[in-house]
Scaffold this active site. Structure first.
Site, PDB file in Angstrom:
ATOM      1  N   ASN A  20       0.854  -1.189   0.000  1.00 46.54           N
ATOM      2  CA  ASN A  20       0.000   0.000   0.000  1.00 46.54           C
ATOM      3  C   ASN A  20       0.888   1.236   0.000  1.00 46.54           C
ATOM      4  OD1 ASN A  20      -1.851   2.007   0.463  1.00 46.54           O
ATOM      5  ND2 ASN A  20      -2.325   1.396   2.580  1.00 46.54           N
TER       6      ASN A  20
ATOM      7  N   LYS B 147       0.016   4.234  -0.215  1.00 43.89           N
ATOM      8  CA  LYS B 147      -0.673   5.371   0.428  1.00 43.89           C
ATOM      9  C   LYS B 147      -0.551   6.640  -0.425  1.00 43.89           C
ATOM     10  CE  LYS B 147       0.401   3.325   4.873  1.00 43.89           C
ATOM     11  NZ  LYS B 147       0.057   3.376   6.270  1.00 43.89           N
TER      12      LYS B 147
ATOM     13  N   HIS C 135      -9.587   0.494   4.782  1.00 42.86           N
ATOM     14  CA  HIS C 135      -8.298   0.761   5.437  1.00 42.86           C
ATOM     15  C   HIS C 135      -8.522   1.707   6.617  1.00 42.86           C
ATOM     16  CE1 HIS C 135      -4.226   2.161   6.166  1.00 42.86           C
ATOM     17  NE2 HIS C 135      -3.826   1.057   5.557  1.00 42.86           N
TER      18      HIS C 135
ATOM     19  N   GLU D  18      -6.941   4.138   7.740  1.00 42.46           N
ATOM     20  CA  GLU D  18      -6.768   5.580   7.509  1.00 42.46           C
ATOM     21  C   GLU D  18      -8.026   6.174   6.880  1.00 42.46           C
ATOM     22  OE1 GLU D  18      -3.013   5.158   5.521  1.00 42.46           O
ATOM     23  OE2 GLU D  18      -2.120   4.629   7.449  1.00 42.46           O
TER      24      GLU D  18
ATOM     25  N   GLU E 215      -5.506  -5.486  10.336  1.00 41.30           N
ATOM     26  CA  GLU E 215      -4.528  -4.432  10.572  1.00 41.30           C
ATOM     27  C   GLU E 215      -4.877  -3.685  11.859  1.00 41.30           C
ATOM     28  OE1 GLU E 215      -2.462  -3.213   6.760  1.00 41.30           O
ATOM     29  OE2 GLU E 215      -4.309  -2.064   6.778  1.00 41.30           O
TER      30      GLU E 215
ATOM     31  N   GLY F 215       2.047   1.956  10.702  1.00 39.58           N
ATOM     32  CA  GLY F 215       2.936   3.101  10.544  1.00 39.58           C
ATOM     33  C   GLY F 215       3.600   3.538  11.843  1.00 39.58           C
TER      34      GLY F 215
ATOM     35  N   SER G 174       3.236  -2.379  10.365  1.00 38.26           N
ATOM     36  CA  SER G 174       4.693  -2.318  10.586  1.00 38.26           C
ATOM     37  C   SER G 174       5.416  -3.609  10.208  1.00 38.26           C
ATOM     38  CB  SER G 174       4.998  -1.929  12.047  1.00 38.26           C
ATOM     39  OG  SER G 174       4.487  -0.640  12.316  1.00 38.26           O
TER      40      SER G 174
HETATM   41  C1  PEP Z   1      -0.839  -0.154   5.783  1.00 30.84           C
HETATM   42  O1  PEP Z   1      -0.804   0.964   5.311  1.00 30.84           O
HETATM   43  O2  PEP Z   1      -1.768  -0.914   5.486  1.00 30.84           O
HETATM   44  C2  PEP Z   1       0.220  -0.549   6.710  1.00 30.84           C
HETATM   45  C3  PEP Z   1       0.138  -1.724   7.272  1.00 30.84           C
HETATM   46  O3  PEP Z   1       1.241   0.335   6.930  1.00 30.84           O
HETATM   47  P1  PEP Z   1       2.658   0.041   7.650  1.00 30.84           P
HETATM   48  O4  PEP Z   1       3.190  -1.234   7.078  1.00 30.84           O
HETATM   49  O5  PEP Z   1       3.500   1.224   7.327  1.00 30.84           O
HETATM   50  O6  PEP Z   1       2.373  -0.103   9.110  1.00 30.84           O
END
Ligand code: PEP
Length: 251
Positions: free
Chosen positions: A11, A13, A97, A99, A167, A173, A213
């Protein structure tokens, strides 16, 4: 790791420019993915979808959008419809997601319509679920994830084209990855949800991937969990070598 074909999504983003995306794509083209059978998908920002799709043609990496609208067309300024994504040859979309749930304030009501519309138009969906830190602290993680699955259950006729991404919001992040035990606990709970609410066959086949992460340093350990079928990767997917190493760790 299970007999299900692993799935690794990147992703990107709201990151990138023509220049940085060219460099990332060229790194992906050079990456050695010959020894992995994982299904790989990257999700660039909308404006770069066509360019990335063309550049990666032949590399066995599919393209996902990071979002789509709930209707095929209409007076919805600024939105991109699932029909448009199919029209330009995109096969996947990320929906739900965190976000978008928590910053853009997309709720279950809107999300279930988006999932239904995306599937109706032939897109495959990476559907994200996950609890916030306060939910985990108050031992409500399973309840929150279950409610997110319940919300869209009636709107998904066929689960074949859906991948579930667990997630936890507190791990996205932040550099704070969930432990393999925490991940397995929720993934097995999700698989049980499918067993009880959909069917045994879907429960066995559906891919449940982890995001939060994920890095080359932790992916091998996480991938050993029996109910982890791959990853959704944010930050590390912007670095071709790291993303490739995470993909290889699922083999
Ligand atoms: C994501 O954006 O779905 C995500 C898991 O980000 P990160 O790996 O940076 O935590």
């Amino acid at each position: 790791m299970s007999a299900r074909t692993c799935f690794v999504g990147g992703n990107w983003k709201c990151f990138g420019s023509n220049q940085s995306i060219d460099a990332l794509v060229s790194g992906l083209l050079k990456a050695d993915l010959s020894n992995t059978s994982a299904e790989v998908v990257v999700a660039p920002p909308f404006v770069y979808l066509s360019k990335v799709k063309e550049a990666l043609a032949g590399k066995n990496i599919s393209i996902a959008a990071q979002n789509c609208w709930r209707e095929s067309e209409g007076a919805f300024t600024g939105e991109v419809s699932p029909a448009m994504l199919r029209d330009i040859g995109v096969h996947w979309v990320i929906l739900g997601h965190s976000e978008r749930r928590h910053i853009i304030k997309e709720n279950d009501e809107l999300l279930k319509k988006k999932v239904e519309a995306a599937l109706k138009h032939g897109l495959k969906v990476i559907f994200c679920v996950g609890e916030q830190l306060e939910d985990r602290k108050s031992k409500r993680a399973q309840e929150v994830v279950t409610a997110q699955l319940d919300a869209c259950k009636e709107h998904i006729g066929c689960w074949e084209n859906v991948v579930i991404a667990y997630e936890p919001v507190w791990a996205i992040g932040t550099g704070e990855v969930a432990t393999p035990q925490q991940v397995q606990e929720i993934h097995s709970m999700i698989r049980r949800w499918f067993e009880e609410n959909i069917s045994s066959s879907v429960a066995q086949k559906i891919r449940i991937i982890y995001g939060g992460s994920v890095k080359p340093q932790n992916s091998t350990e996480l991938a050993k969990n029996p109910d982890v079928d791959g990853f959704l990767v944010g930050g590390a997917s912007l670095v071709a070598d790291q993303f490739a190493s995470i993909i290889r760790s699922t083999s």
